[in-house]
Scaffold this motif. Structure first.
Motif, PDB file in Angstrom:
ATOM      1  N   LEU A   1       0.825  -1.206   0.000  1.00 54.31           N
ATOM      2  CA  LEU A   1       0.000   0.000   0.000  1.00 54.31           C
ATOM      3  C   LEU A   1       0.863   1.261   0.000  1.00 54.31           C
ATOM      4  O   LEU A   1       0.510   2.269  -0.623  1.00 54.31           O
ATOM      5  CB  LEU A   1      -0.933  -0.006   1.207  1.00 54.31           C
ATOM      6  CG  LEU A   1      -1.920  -1.171   1.271  1.00 54.31           C
ATOM      7  CD1 LEU A   1      -2.763  -1.083   2.535  1.00 54.31           C
ATOM      8  CD2 LEU A   1      -2.809  -1.198   0.031  1.00 54.31           C
TER       9      LEU A   1
ATOM     10  N   VAL B   1      -5.370  -2.550  -2.582  1.00 53.41           N
ATOM     11  CA  VAL B   1      -6.220  -2.715  -1.401  1.00 53.41           C
ATOM     12  C   VAL B   1      -7.069  -3.974  -1.535  1.00 53.41           C
ATOM     13  O   VAL B   1      -7.175  -4.780  -0.597  1.00 53.41           O
ATOM     14  CB  VAL B   1      -7.113  -1.476  -1.195  1.00 53.41           C
ATOM     15  CG1 VAL B   1      -8.185  -1.761  -0.149  1.00 53.41           C
ATOM     16  CG2 VAL B   1      -6.279  -0.276  -0.778  1.00 53.41           C
TER      17      VAL B   1
ATOM     18  N   ASN C   1      -4.735  -7.161  -1.407  1.00 51.64           N
ATOM     19  CA  ASN C   1      -4.232  -7.422  -0.056  1.00 51.64           C
ATOM     20  C   ASN C   1      -5.339  -7.921   0.855  1.00 51.64           C
ATOM     21  O   ASN C   1      -5.112  -8.829   1.663  1.00 51.64           O
ATOM     22  CB  ASN C   1      -3.602  -6.146   0.514  1.00 51.64           C
ATOM     23  CG  ASN C   1      -2.175  -5.961   0.076  1.00 51.64           C
ATOM     24  OD1 ASN C   1      -1.256  -6.473   0.701  1.00 51.64           O
ATOM     25  ND2 ASN C   1      -1.977  -5.236  -1.004  1.00 51.64           N
TER      26      ASN C   1
END
Length: 324
Positions: free
Chosen positions: A224, A241, A244
């Motif tokens: 990130l 995002v 992950n």
């Protein structure tokens, strides 16, 4: 009576056997991440120089692979998945693998220095040493490895390092142990028989799953963080995002379930490998698009075509070419 077969020479290795010494699968990841590091760097690089730089980085990666196979020939002969490699199968002499690794190491470092810069060449030399000595002799048998190719690619363009190249390094570095541990979940007996103290051997499969989950939690912030640098952007951040989140949830499920089939364990390694490929691939896409949303500062990146002179701005007099 003498057996005439005793005088038969050992079989000579074919070209594909010497290619196998370079570990083409590992080399493909080296080439990909090195290209991304070179491509996203904020410096224009001529396409021929870029091509040669990636080529010699790949040769350096292949040299590391050959030296690794030379040193690991003892355990390769024991493990089922590596017994068919060129050295333990007898198709290539171990001295030939050592010679190939040393020659390619020298060629790749010298040529990268001449084509790109000597900082990048020194970085490549250190990487070869790290993989062939530090990783092969010590770290691998403790379950760790390095990931320098994106930093070398960046250095080829810029002549140095930056937070972006360090984050790309961290992304691959923290991904590597979970990837190997995921594959080791179904190769525990191989590592045990070869005397390699992989985490699955020393602490068991349950501990390995816990470590995979912990490393994934460490990996996520770096992925990130890369999104708010000059090589990131809204598209990269959004997909990072989502990836992950899905990866952490998938590994949490794997962490809670202690008994899985081989296909599940293999799939876990494939998911991790695909995650890294997608993240780096989206970085390239973001740079090619040159910015999707205002507010993100995107500088010109590595050009895949020779640079052309720009037209003067409105109201600005054209620059006259000075000749002697």
């Amino acid at each position: 009576m003498t057996d005439i077969n005793a005088y038969d020479a050992a079989p000579e290795g074919e070209f594909r056997d010497y290619v196998a010494l370079l570990k083409p699968r590992v080399m493909s990841l080296v080439v990909f991440t090195a290209f991304v590091g070179l491509f996203v760097a904020p410096v224009d690089v001529h396409p021929f120089i870029a091509f040669c730089s990636v080529l010699f980085i790949a040769l350096g990666g292949g040299a590391s692979g050959a030296l690794n196979m030379w040193y690991d020939r003892d355990i390769d002969a024991i493990m089922n998945r590596t017994q068919s490699r060129p050295i333990p199968s007898g198709r290539v002499e171990h001295s030939a693998a050592l010679g190939l690794g040393l020659v390619l190491s020298i060629i790749s470092v010298m040529m990268l220095g001449l084509v790109a810069n000597w900082f990048a060449a020194g970085f490549l030399a250190f990487t070869i040493f790290f993989y062939a000595v530090v990783y092969t002799v010590w770290l691998k048998r403790c379950g760790a490895a390095g990931a320098f190719p994106p930093m070398i690619g960046w250095a080829c363009a810029t002549g140095g390092i930056s937070i972006e190249s360090l984050l790309m390094f961290a992304l691959v570095f923290f991904w590597t142990p979970p990837h190997f541990w995921a594959l080791a979940l179904f190769m525990k007996e191989d590592y045990h028989n070869a005397g390699v103290p992989m985490l699955t051997v020393t602490h068991g499969r349950r501990a390995a799953r816990r470590h995979i989950f912990a490393y994934t939690l460490v990996l996520a912030p770096f992925a990130l963080w890369l999104g708010v640098t000059s090589v990131g952007g809204p598209l990269y951040m959004a997909v990072a995002v989502v990836l992950n989140g899905r990866l952490v949830m998938a590994l949490r499920t794997e962490h809670e379930i202690h008994r899985r089939r081989r296909s599940r364990n293999v799939g876990l390694g494939i998911v991790l490998l695909g995650f890294v490929a997608l993240v780096f691939g989206l970085t390239v896409v973001k740079v090619q698009e040159g910015g999707l949303v205002e507010g993100f500062d995107h500088q010109p990146r590595v050009s895949l075509t020779p640079m052309e002179p720009q037209a003067p701005a409105q109201g600005q007099a054209p620059v006259q070419e000075v000749t002697e």
